[in-house]
Write an enzyme that holds these catalytic residues in place. Sequence first.
Site, PDB file in Angstrom:
ATOM      1  N   ASP A 240       0.839  -1.186   0.000  1.00 15.87           N
ATOM      2  CA  ASP A 240       0.000   0.000   0.000  1.00 15.87           C
ATOM      3  C   ASP A 240       0.876   1.237   0.000  1.00 15.87           C
ATOM      4  O   ASP A 240       1.665   1.453   0.917  1.00 15.87           O
ATOM      5  CB  ASP A 240      -0.945  -0.024   1.193  1.00 15.87           C
ATOM      6  CG  ASP A 240      -2.132  -0.921   0.920  1.00 15.87           C
ATOM      7  OD1 ASP A 240      -3.073  -0.446   0.271  1.00 15.87           O
ATOM      8  OD2 ASP A 240      -2.104  -2.089   1.329  1.00 15.87           O
ATOM      9  N   THR A 241       0.698   2.042  -1.029  1.00 14.08           N
ATOM     10  CA  THR A 241       1.596   3.134  -1.347  1.00 14.08           C
ATOM     11  C   THR A 241       0.794   4.248  -1.983  1.00 14.08           C
ATOM     12  O   THR A 241      -0.264   4.008  -2.553  1.00 14.08           O
ATOM     13  CB  THR A 241       2.671   2.637  -2.350  1.00 14.08           C
ATOM     14  OG1 THR A 241       3.329   1.497  -1.813  1.00 14.08           O
ATOM     15  CG2 THR A 241       3.705   3.707  -2.651  1.00 14.08           C
TER      16      THR A 241
END
Length: 584
Positions: free
Chosen positions: A381-382
Amino acid sequence: MGIDWGKVNQPELVWQRFPSRRSVVYGTKGMVASSQPLATAVGLEILRQGGNACDAAVATSAALNVTEPSCCGVGGDAFCLFYDAKTKEVKAMNGSGRSPQALTIDVARQRGIKGREIPLSNLNSVTVPGAAAAWCDAVKTFGSGKLTIADVLAPAIALAEEGVPVSEIHSHSWQRSENLLRNASPNGHEMLLNGKAPLPGQIMKFPTLAQTFRSIAEKGKDGFYKGRIAQAIVDLIKSGGGVMDLEDLAKHETTFVEPISYTFAGEVTVYEACDGHRCPPNGQGITALLALGIVDALQDTGKIGSILEMEHNSAEYLHVLVEALRLAFADSRYYVTDPDVEHVPVAELLSKEYLRKRASLFETSRASPEIRHATPVATSDTVYFTVTDQWGNACSFIQSNYAGFGTGAIPKGCGFTLQNRGSGFVLQEGHPNMLKGGKRPYHTIIPALATRGKELFLSYGVMGGFMQPQGHVQVLLNILRGFTVQAALDAPRFCISAGLPDNELKTNTKPGDINSEVFFEEGIPEETVAQLRAMGHDARVANGFARGVMGRGQVIQKLVDQSGRTVWAGGSDPRIDGHAAAQI
């Protein structure tokens, strides 16, 4: 339309090559493209105050911690590339943290870690969060000099205190992580709404995160790496069997480096956030450069024709890109590690001789079954975003918690979760990326930037774990073949074995094989997927929420009109909640 395409130094745009879901956003001053509208608005606010692209990028980064905390935050890491319009140079910042000095493979084994990697939920997977220092150091080094870190953080502090309505796609991610937040630490309530993940449109306030931001605004890096916040981080990690101490936090430093690059087809130079003086850092940006180099070698040796003249997303086209990226991953997953600790042979990997050697393994009619290496984690998750300004500067910025909300563990009274980047280490003696104390792990997050000669061409990126270099290659080639920036993002993509969220699409990955599966996004014809299966690819289809595996990108392109005036063209990925917007 008023654009002199000859001065743009790009192929003439071919309209309607792919049916875009959004319009390109144009502007003549600054532009921000991010995955969340409120964060985009924050970046524009800083541009209007006289800040430059870097100032606005840091403000956007902090705002995304409030609007998309499952993807990023001050408990994670950050990288950026900065194009300086005055010097026409590309500079890079590595804002990733290191493992605790006392953490070794033996210590990990003594604490019950048995596998090849540290589990994502284990607090020994927490490396020193690099984002806070990255924000302060980026503003000091690349910023306009007109605004302080307090000025830059002020809009995010206001968002955290006043509250923000939660966007649709991010709410889905939050709901999936509700139990993680509740159970990872005693402080889950700081990022839940009455004990629950917020639904779309519900307002979330983050008073303790606002206090953390205020500490950084008032004291700079010391406000995070020393004092109350540092103590809370250490107390939480030690309570879970971790070994991080105050000294690990106090000695953290951001690294400023020269980026590595590759000039594709002798025309467009692509930069990744790496240290070109010695070797790549702990980031996987070299994967994209290797893949482009292999495609170049295939063209130069006549094994394929021009990649840009192949039918877009045809079986032939996709086969070339999938195989080139598989070969690139086979090298990067083994060699990439912390260059301060281990030597990484970047010059050899990007040499024409080596690239031709790798290209010789390509077979035009079938997938190669022998490319094997470590299996990647399922997801990352970025957030990726990009900013340009009225002076022609560009900042390509990316930050991440790693897996959703990272460990999910929240230091008491701090309002952010701790990352789990240490899961990127290999618990194997002799491996280049083996766990050591005070070392940076393999990193997936990578911003990108491209120039034509010395002139800025694109500031862009595609977030999402191991999808990132794959997205960099696909979006770049889309633009080079004539797609607008928005159509380049809209077009269906593929992803090699990045994994998908549980209960959305089951995978069949073989142990030790990073790329036994390739996911093709809905929109690529079923007959094309069938052709690829016949060639030996383990081809799967991703649709619905599973399309998130394709990553989420943002692009700003520099155009020049007939009078020589700069026009920014912005695009934002439809797979997420955000948009591109121009300064007025």
